[in-house]
Write a protein that holds these residues in place. Structure first.
Motif, mmCIF file in Angstrom:
data_model
loop_
_atom_site.group_PDB
_atom_site.id
_atom_site.type_symbol
_atom_site.label_atom_id
_atom_site.label_comp_id
_atom_site.label_asym_id
_atom_site.label_seq_id
_atom_site.Cartn_x
_atom_site.Cartn_y
_atom_site.Cartn_z
ATOM 1 N N HIS A 64 -5.607 7.522 -0.419
ATOM 2 C CA HIS A 64 -6.349 7.554 0.836
ATOM 3 C C HIS A 64 -5.365 7.657 1.995
ATOM 4 N N SER A 120 0.814 -1.193 0.000
ATOM 5 C CA SER A 120 0.000 0.000 0.000
ATOM 6 C C SER A 120 0.853 1.251 0.000
ATOM 7 N N HIS A 143 -1.568 7.467 0.525
ATOM 8 C CA HIS A 143 -0.969 6.488 -0.382
ATOM 9 C C HIS A 143 -2.052 5.897 -1.262
ATOM 10 N N ASP A 193 -2.948 2.098 -2.885
ATOM 11 C CA ASP A 193 -2.514 0.706 -2.713
ATOM 12 C C ASP A 193 -1.925 0.191 -4.028
HETATM 13 FE FE LIG Z 1 -4.362 1.598 1.755
#
Ligand SMILES: [Fe+2]
Ligand SMILES: O=C(O)CCC(=O)C(=O)O
Length: 884
Positions: free
Chosen positions: A798, A141, A731, A733
């Motif tokens: 997110h 992630s 970040h 994912d």
């Molecule tokens: Fe994440």
């Protein structure tokens, strides 16, 4: 003549603190805390003493993060040290910087057209395919885990004179050379040489004694002229000093490398310069290659330019098949490259800028440079944004410049004289004058909307309130009105007057206004207890209103086509959705959380028996550094896989039946994931089992990568953090599909839509909360699926923020399941937008990009106030330090 607007936003002259903003924007989404907050004064620094942070624990810290995965800094086949200057791809944030109004563009460019000395030829792009060494670990992630290892990373600037002198005095610390240059003035090379000879003699003479003048800043200061009062080492006993690096209360920022031993281990001029200089040399030879790639190659050859050049030619590291936004390779990374390697005081900023943007008129570049007060990296950022927009087709093409800059300038100067300096060029001397004419830092606190629609960040600090202020540059009224209208549609509760106040307070930057308004709305909802009841997402490009849909999976088989359509729509639009009626019972979810709680409740020593193993399995605590923030997530996590878990399952005597209980849950989530992934495959016109075969391998036969991550975010009861701390920093994912379980009321997850292509770092400005509900599974598309779908399905940034206000400050638990492409699987979209890539290579590239972004964060740290760095940057945690 004025520039066309971008996205209908107003065009503004960059505020005077642009360089700082620019650096922040390079590496992180523009949060008010970073971009709007008035910097507190630095009371600990004695006044009149200029403090400069030239080397950082942060930089080392990032480097240690890079090196856990055999990435770009490692010499091929060997164990070469990572000491390169890192470049990074450009942060694609088209709304952040709008092109500046070029207030003084000449009415006609005929002079320029007459000039025909050409800059180095710049052929059409032949972009590079970056192939870093194979990965051995990833965080699934978008973060790298720090290993308890420290190496030095030097992100440095250089200049013609500096590098020249540095070559002459390879043993002299570069900061000492810089110091000398500063003292004798930029244009007095001879004096500088004399001073350096003297210093070098002193240093050698005193090397038999305890310390050299370089080693001891006070001594060094005393030994030099009074102008050295601007010594960069703060003298205050309360300020952080390198002499107490291990004291827990002292921020471990190293202020000045002259306080470090010069040799061995000290930064000598040779190592200081070689990377930056080498990249420039290579950039000249391969103008179409991206700088990040050049930096990478150069680093892997220990900064040996000839070898790197040979490798590039022989290994044909140029892959013309890879699409990129920018048609001229130079512009794509120019801004970031220049942020890392700003031209030195002796270099002509315009010439440097022109060499990066050979397709743009010098006169226009000059205007942009002018507007940034000669700050070349900031100007490059503006130009890049403009270029990106143009290449997307929304702006007209600028004429080729193809002109010799010095001839242009000479000509311009003549014209200036003739016309009574109508076109007076930006000069260093003008800096002060220009600064004085910068509009005052806005605050709407004094406005009638006081308190209601105030920008975040508190009142201006005294230091910022005092400079002489000219009236603000009036925004284009039409654009302003349009922006207010758009924002009013989004915030029907706010009066257009108050929106205007907010908009003006951020110099007309719609994205920032949006964030403030959103934050105000959120706060208002929190006050009224309706927080989370409505979730809006604003696409920062089009200002569309979006929401995170909830998709019910009831009667799955019967409703499959409806569900498929809903999934595709949500994934195409936002990239985030929640699942209800998904079939995993509340009891099973609660049991999984109970298992997680029991594990994290163990002593660290016990958990350390199954510590993270370099293959993304095992336990870690406070070690995941997000490139977007440069700080470690305030959490611990346990990564569990279907295979490669030898010695990594917690023992039954520690948590009863851990493996069996965890595996049961993993299979449940895996099964549900398959249903959803099949829908995506079908929706994309791929064979139904594309992603299932691509990810699922519960027997562990074919390099499976799926991971269940138990997450425990520490309680923050009674603790306070700097603005750059996150439970999980922003970040995207890396995977195909993430399924995330949360517990009621343990919120903090926020989503930011607006990413356009999978290999950019674009982050919008609007962050919206995702409600934490234990009965819903939060799903998001990861980078691999974004690429596998030719960017149709969006992998969205997110983050998990720390509690604010009255929010509960206790522990937060969540559980994420990452469906990730197996190592050997080929990822390629139906439209073949990107070349085929294996799952393993995808992760390798993603990690490489992370490292580059981290380098930009390091650079940001270099640019910001030392005090701020000390409070914002989280250093290697004690338990890792001890192991180092
Ligand atoms: Fe994440
Ligand atoms: O804990 C959360 O809510 C999000 C975690 C996450 O995004 C991740 O681990 O990738």
């Amino acid at each position: 003549m004025s520039l066309p607007d971008i996205n209908g936003h107003s065009i503004q002259v960059l505020p005077k603190d642009a360089p700082k903003d620019f650096a922040a924007l390079l590496s992180s989404p523009p949060r008010p805390a970073m971009t709007l907050r008035q910097q507190p004064p630095s009371p600990k620094l004695p006044s009149g003493v200029e403090t400069e942070v030239t080397d950082y624990v942060t930089a080392k810290h990032f480097d240690s993060a890079y090196n856990d995965d055999g990435g770009v800094l490692t010499k091929p086949g060997g164990k070469g040290k990572g000491k390169a200057l890192i470049d990074t791809p450009i942060d694609d944030t088209p709304d952040e910087y709008e092109p500046v109004e070029y207030a003084r563009l000449p009415d006609d460019d005929s002079d320029e057209e007459e000039l025909h000395d050409r800059l180095p030829a710049h052929s059409p792009t032949s972009p590079v395919l970056l192939t870093p060494a194979s990965p051995s670990v990833n965080g699934s992630s978008g973060g790298a885990f720090i290993q308890p290892r420290q190496q030095q990373l030097h992100v440095k600037t250089t200049s013609a004179t500096l590098s020249d002198l540095a070559t002459m005095f390879p043993e002299t610390p570069v900061t000492a050379i810089e110091d000398v240059l500063r003292r004798v003035g930029e244009s007095h090379r001879e004096e500088a040489v004399d001073a350096l000879i003297k210093l070098e003699r002193e240093r050698q003479g005193s090397s038999s004694t305890a310390k050299s003048p370089f080693d001891d800043p006070d001594k060094s200061n005393a030994a030099s002229s009074s102008s050295r009062a601007n010594a960069r080492q703060p003298a205050s006993p309360t300020s952080p000093t390198p002499s107490s690096p291990s004291s827990p209360s002292s921020p471990r920022v190293r202020f000045h490398e002259s306080t470090q031993p010069t040799s061995p281990g000290g930064i000598t001029a040779a190592s200081y310069n070689s990377a930056a200089k080498g990249i420039r040399i290579l950039a000249g030879k391969f103008p179409d290659m991206d700088r990040a790639a050049l930096a990478t190659v150069l680093a892997s050859y220990d900064n040996n330019v000839e070898e790197a050049e040979k490798a590039i030619r022989e290994e044909k590291m140029v892959d013309a098949t890879r699409p990129r936004i920018s048609e001229d390779g130079a512009s794509q990374n120019a801004a970031v490259y220049l942020a890392m390697n700003p031209p030195g005081p002796q270099e002509d900023g315009l010439a440097v800028l022109s060499s990066f943007f050979p397709n743009i008129k010098v006169s226009w570049l000059e205007g942009v440079l002018d507007s940034t007060y000669g700050n070349v990296p900031a100007a490059a950022q503006l130009v890049s944004v403009y270029e990106e927009e143009r290449l997307r087709g929304s702006l007209p093409r600028h004429g080729q410049n193809g002109k010799n800059v010095s001839a242009y300038l000479a000509n311009r100067e003549k014209k200036d004289k003739k016309e009574g300096s109508k076109w007076k060029l930006w000069k260093k001397d003008d800096k002060a004058a220009k600064r004085a004419s910068v509009p005052p830092p806005f605050t709407s606190r004094n406005d009638s909307d006081k308190g209601k629609y105030a920008p975040l960040g508190g009142a201006p600090s005294p230091s910022q309130a005092s400079p002489p202020q000219a009236p603000p540059i009036p925004p284009n009224p039409e654009v302003r009105a349009q922006a207010i209208e758009n924002l009013s549609a989004m915030f029907p509760d706010a009066s257009s007057d108050s929106i205007g106040v907010v908009l003006d307070s951020v110099n007309g930057r719609v994205d920032q206004a949006l964030e403030i308004l959103l934050r105000n709305q959120t706060e208002e909802e929190q006050r009224q207890g309706t927080y989370g009841s409505s979730v809006y997402l604003f696409d920062n490009v089009s200002s569309r209103v979006m929401s995170i849909p909830t998709i019910s999976l009831h009667d799955f088989e019967a409703r499959r086509q409806v569900i498929l359509a809903e999934l595709m729509s949500a994934a195409t639009d936002v990239g985030f959705f929640t699942l209800s009626n998904h079939g995993i019972s509340q009891q099973d979810i609660a049991a999984a959380f109970e298992l997680s709680r029991a594990f994290f409740a163990l002593d660290d020593e016990v958990k350390a028996k199954t510590a993270l193993n370099g293959k993304n399995a095992g336990w870690e605590k406070n070690t995941q550094v997000r490139p977007s923030t440069g700080t470690a997530d305030q959490k611990e996590s346990m990564q569990l896989q279907f295979a490669r878990m030898e010695g990594l399952w917690p023992a039954d005597e520690d948590v009863d039946g851990f493996q069996a209980r965890a595996t049961k849950f993993m299979h449940q989530v895996q099964e549900l994931s398959v249903r959803v992934m099949e829908c995506f495959a079908e929706g994309l016109g791929l064979s139904l089992d594309t992603f299932t075969v691509g990810t699922v391998d519960t027997e562990g036969a074919g390099d499976p990568q799926n991971v269940l991550r138990l997450l425990h975010y520490h309680s923050v009861e009674g603790k306070s953090f700097g603005p750059n701390f996150w439970r999980a920093g922003a970040h995207a994912d890396f995977d195909i599909l993430t399924m995330l379980f949360q517990r009621d009321g343990e919120g903090g997850l926020e989503v930011c839509p607006g990413r356009v292509v999978v290999d950019d770092y674009g982050m919008g400005a609007a962050w919206l909360p995702v409600e934490a509900r234990s009965d819903r599974i939060v799903c998001n598309i990861g980078d691999q699926l974004m690429r596998w779908s030719d960017d149709r399905l969006k992998s969205t940034y997110h983050r998990v923020r720390l509690p604010v206000g009255d929010e509960p400050r206790g522990d937060r638990y969540s559980i994420a399941f990452f469906n990730q492409a197996r190592g050997g699987v080929i990822i390629q979209g139906p439209g073949k937008k990107y070349p085929a890539i294996t799952g393993a290579q995808f992760i390798a590239d993603a990690l490489a990009r992370n490292r580059m972004q981290s380098a930009a964060v390091a650079e940001r740290a270099r640019l910001v106030d030392a005090e701020q760095v000390a409070t914002e940057v989280h250093f290697v945690p004690a338990h890792l330090k001890a192991a180092a």
